[in-house]
Design a protein around this motif. Sequence first.
Motif, PDB file in Angstrom:
ATOM      1  N   TRP A  29       0.831  -1.208   0.000  1.00 29.49           N
ATOM      2  CA  TRP A  29       0.000   0.000   0.000  1.00 29.49           C
ATOM      3  C   TRP A  29       0.860   1.250   0.000  1.00 29.49           C
ATOM      4  CZ3 TRP A  29      -0.803   4.404   2.837  1.00 29.49           C
ATOM      5  CH2 TRP A  29      -1.975   5.113   2.577  1.00 29.49           C
ATOM      6  N   PHE A  30       1.953   1.245   0.748  1.00 26.58           N
ATOM      7  CA  PHE A  30       2.789   2.441   0.851  1.00 26.58           C
ATOM      8  C   PHE A  30       3.520   2.757  -0.450  1.00 26.58           C
ATOM      9  CE2 PHE A  30       2.504   0.856   5.252  1.00 26.58           C
ATOM     10  CZ  PHE A  30       1.910   1.965   5.822  1.00 26.58           C
ATOM     11  N   ASP A  31       3.744   1.750  -1.291  1.00 25.06           N
ATOM     12  CA  ASP A  31       4.461   1.966  -2.555  1.00 25.06           C
ATOM     13  C   ASP A  31       3.539   2.359  -3.700  1.00 25.06           C
ATOM     14  OD1 ASP A  31       7.068   1.472  -1.662  1.00 25.06           O
ATOM     15  OD2 ASP A  31       6.764  -0.697  -1.779  1.00 25.06           O
TER      16      ASP A  31
ATOM     17  N   LEU B  96       2.985  19.862  -3.140  1.00 21.03           N
ATOM     18  CA  LEU B  96       2.096  18.923  -2.466  1.00 21.03           C
ATOM     19  C   LEU B  96       2.638  18.439  -1.123  1.00 21.03           C
ATOM     20  CD1 LEU B  96       1.061  16.765  -5.552  1.00 21.03           C
ATOM     21  CD2 LEU B  96      -0.495  18.152  -4.172  1.00 21.03           C
ATOM     22  N   LEU B  97       3.972  18.328  -1.022  1.00 18.55           N
ATOM     23  CA  LEU B  97       4.594  17.794   0.193  1.00 18.55           C
ATOM     24  C   LEU B  97       5.252  18.905   0.993  1.00 18.55           C
ATOM     25  CD1 LEU B  97       6.319  14.578  -1.235  1.00 18.55           C
ATOM     26  CD2 LEU B  97       4.030  14.794  -0.245  1.00 18.55           C
ATOM     27  N   ASP B  98       5.160  18.837   2.294  1.00 13.43           N
ATOM     28  CA  ASP B  98       5.805  19.811   3.181  1.00 13.43           C
ATOM     29  C   ASP B  98       7.265  19.394   3.355  1.00 13.43           C
ATOM     30  OD1 ASP B  98       6.632  21.553   5.128  1.00 13.43           O
ATOM     31  OD2 ASP B  98       4.823  21.345   6.356  1.00 13.43           O
TER      32      ASP B  98
ATOM     33  N   LEU C 286      10.415   7.802  -1.084  1.00 13.92           N
ATOM     34  CA  LEU C 286       9.149   8.527  -0.963  1.00 13.92           C
ATOM     35  C   LEU C 286       8.643   8.982  -2.330  1.00 13.92           C
ATOM     36  CD1 LEU C 286      10.033  10.616   2.207  1.00 13.92           C
ATOM     37  CD2 LEU C 286       8.519   8.629   2.098  1.00 13.92           C
ATOM     38  N   ILE C 287       9.545   9.211  -3.237  1.00 12.59           N
ATOM     39  CA  ILE C 287       9.192   9.545  -4.609  1.00 12.59           C
ATOM     40  C   ILE C 287      10.080   8.719  -5.534  1.00 12.59           C
ATOM     41  CG2 ILE C 287       8.441  11.887  -4.031  1.00 12.59           C
ATOM     42  CD1 ILE C 287      11.093  12.918  -5.170  1.00 12.59           C
ATOM     43  N   GLU C 288       9.647   8.568  -6.786  1.00 13.03           N
ATOM     44  CA  GLU C 288      10.416   7.782  -7.762  1.00 13.03           C
ATOM     45  C   GLU C 288      10.318   8.462  -9.123  1.00 13.03           C
ATOM     46  OE1 GLU C 288      10.708   3.179  -9.465  1.00 13.03           O
ATOM     47  OE2 GLU C 288       8.966   3.830  -8.272  1.00 13.03           O
TER      48      GLU C 288
ATOM     49  N   ASN D 297       2.167   6.585  -1.605  1.00 12.00           N
ATOM     50  CA  ASN D 297       1.251   6.783  -0.481  1.00 12.00           C
ATOM     51  C   ASN D 297       1.987   7.084   0.819  1.00 12.00           C
ATOM     52  OD1 ASN D 297      -1.197   6.489  -1.813  1.00 12.00           O
ATOM     53  ND2 ASN D 297      -1.307   4.277  -1.475  1.00 12.00           N
ATOM     54  N   LEU D 298       3.176   6.489   1.004  1.00  8.50           N
ATOM     55  CA  LEU D 298       3.934   6.747   2.229  1.00  8.50           C
ATOM     56  C   LEU D 298       4.297   8.223   2.338  1.00  8.50           C
ATOM     57  CD1 LEU D 298       5.327   5.659   4.769  1.00  8.50           C
ATOM     58  CD2 LEU D 298       7.346   5.190   3.361  1.00  8.50           C
ATOM     59  N   ALA D 299       4.776   8.793   1.238  1.00  2.62           N
ATOM     60  CA  ALA D 299       5.120  10.216   1.243  1.00  2.62           C
ATOM     61  C   ALA D 299       3.898  11.072   1.535  1.00  2.62           C
ATOM     62  CB  ALA D 299       5.736  10.613  -0.097  1.00  2.62           C
TER      63      ALA D 299
END
Length: 469
Positions: free
Chosen positions: A144-146, A161-163, A191-193, A203-205
């Motif tokens: 799920w996190f990937d 989008l990300l802090d 966290l990103i690819e 999703n983890l990020a």
Amino acid sequence: MTTLETLSRWLADAPENEHLEFKEAKQQYDTTKLLRYCVALANEGGGHLVLGVSDRRPRQVVGTQAFQNRGEVTARILEALRMRVDVQELQHPDGRVLVFTVPPRPAGTPLHHEGAYLMRAGEELVPMSPDQLKRIFSEGGPDWFDRPARAGASAEEVVALLDTQSFFDLMQLPYPTNRDGVLERLAKERLIERKPDGWNINNLAAILLAKRLDAFSPELARKAARVVIYEGANKLTTRYDEPQPQGYAVGFEKLVDFVHSSAPRNHFVEQALRDEVKMFPRQAIRELVANALVHQDFEATGQSVMVEMYADRLEVSNPGLPPIQVERFIDEFRSRNERLAELMRRMRVCEEKGSGIDKVIHLAEVYQLPAPDFRTSETRTTAVLFAHRDFADMSKTDRIRACYQHCCLKYVSNERMSNQSLRERFRLPESKTATASQVISATRTAELIKPDESDTTSTRYARYLPFWA
């Protein structure tokens, strides 16, 4: 292969859990029950069903006459479940013991008996929820996190989008001098690819670092922790009900501060400290919220972590059932989401493995609160912090729970519970020694504690251990 030595170790140490079940079955055992337990054990990773042993502690071999023809019962299980279960007979000095060794189910395939997909829940067998079945059916696919929360994002969108500033602050790292440095670090943390069409934010990020979860998808928006404050001791009148829109890591301290500031005051502790004190300790709120965020079942759809405050208690719940018994929260640790937990530990959002619940119990004692309660329903796990209650106003269940948790807390601190230490926990004078003894006796009857016979056999100076020690 199970040996008599293995059986002796189980009798002495092993608690019943999703991998080990004891049944007396002195004369016979119902075949339907046998099949149902085989299904439940297989669905939770395999294990052992032992017949001929007493259900309750202290466990003893009582012998069983069930299933005299092992080949026949093996064939019956194979026919009904399409699964080969090893059935072993042990000749113990106190009687015949049968051990059914159940293999784990195949990946992506939950087992059922007559349409019932079963699992263990405490002492009972219960049906698996649709979300649990969905998670099993999706095995073999990406974690799920990937899974991507946003695919093909530009570098500008990633930062929007990300802090990212909070990420580097929480990790105690200097902020890079350029955007490429930011993206490189996020990619290093998986966290990103980078993809041909841009960056995939997983999703983890998003669940940790999103400036707003609803900027990604309705599914992620529903994962936002929700705070509800009620006017009284029930749900009739709601004063506040809002989700926390930020990612868990970047919005965590703000969430904890808000819940703590909304709590009623603890006038009983204030009298001793001569200062304003909230009813629920901030550190206890912090630990329970962090645990709920980390240990939730992310495959459960349409559910989120809930923080519900009533006039007399605080309830923190999360989707999913724990992989260990609630009675063992204080001494055992098994994370459903180890990758999330590891990153949140590095961000100093949650504690080291297994050190959170003992802090909650300790703080409940310091703040003169009843013992916290840990509960499971069909689909959720709930921790409850109670407002102050005098000993005289505590129910028998409250007192037993407090005695057991106090005993556990002493044990994990390399100490032992005594009548005196329990009186100190309840703030009882020495004249109430008999009252404390009654609580200890009731907790022993509930099979939650046992005497530490290695220390002394004197009743007056008795020391006690948790049942699992």
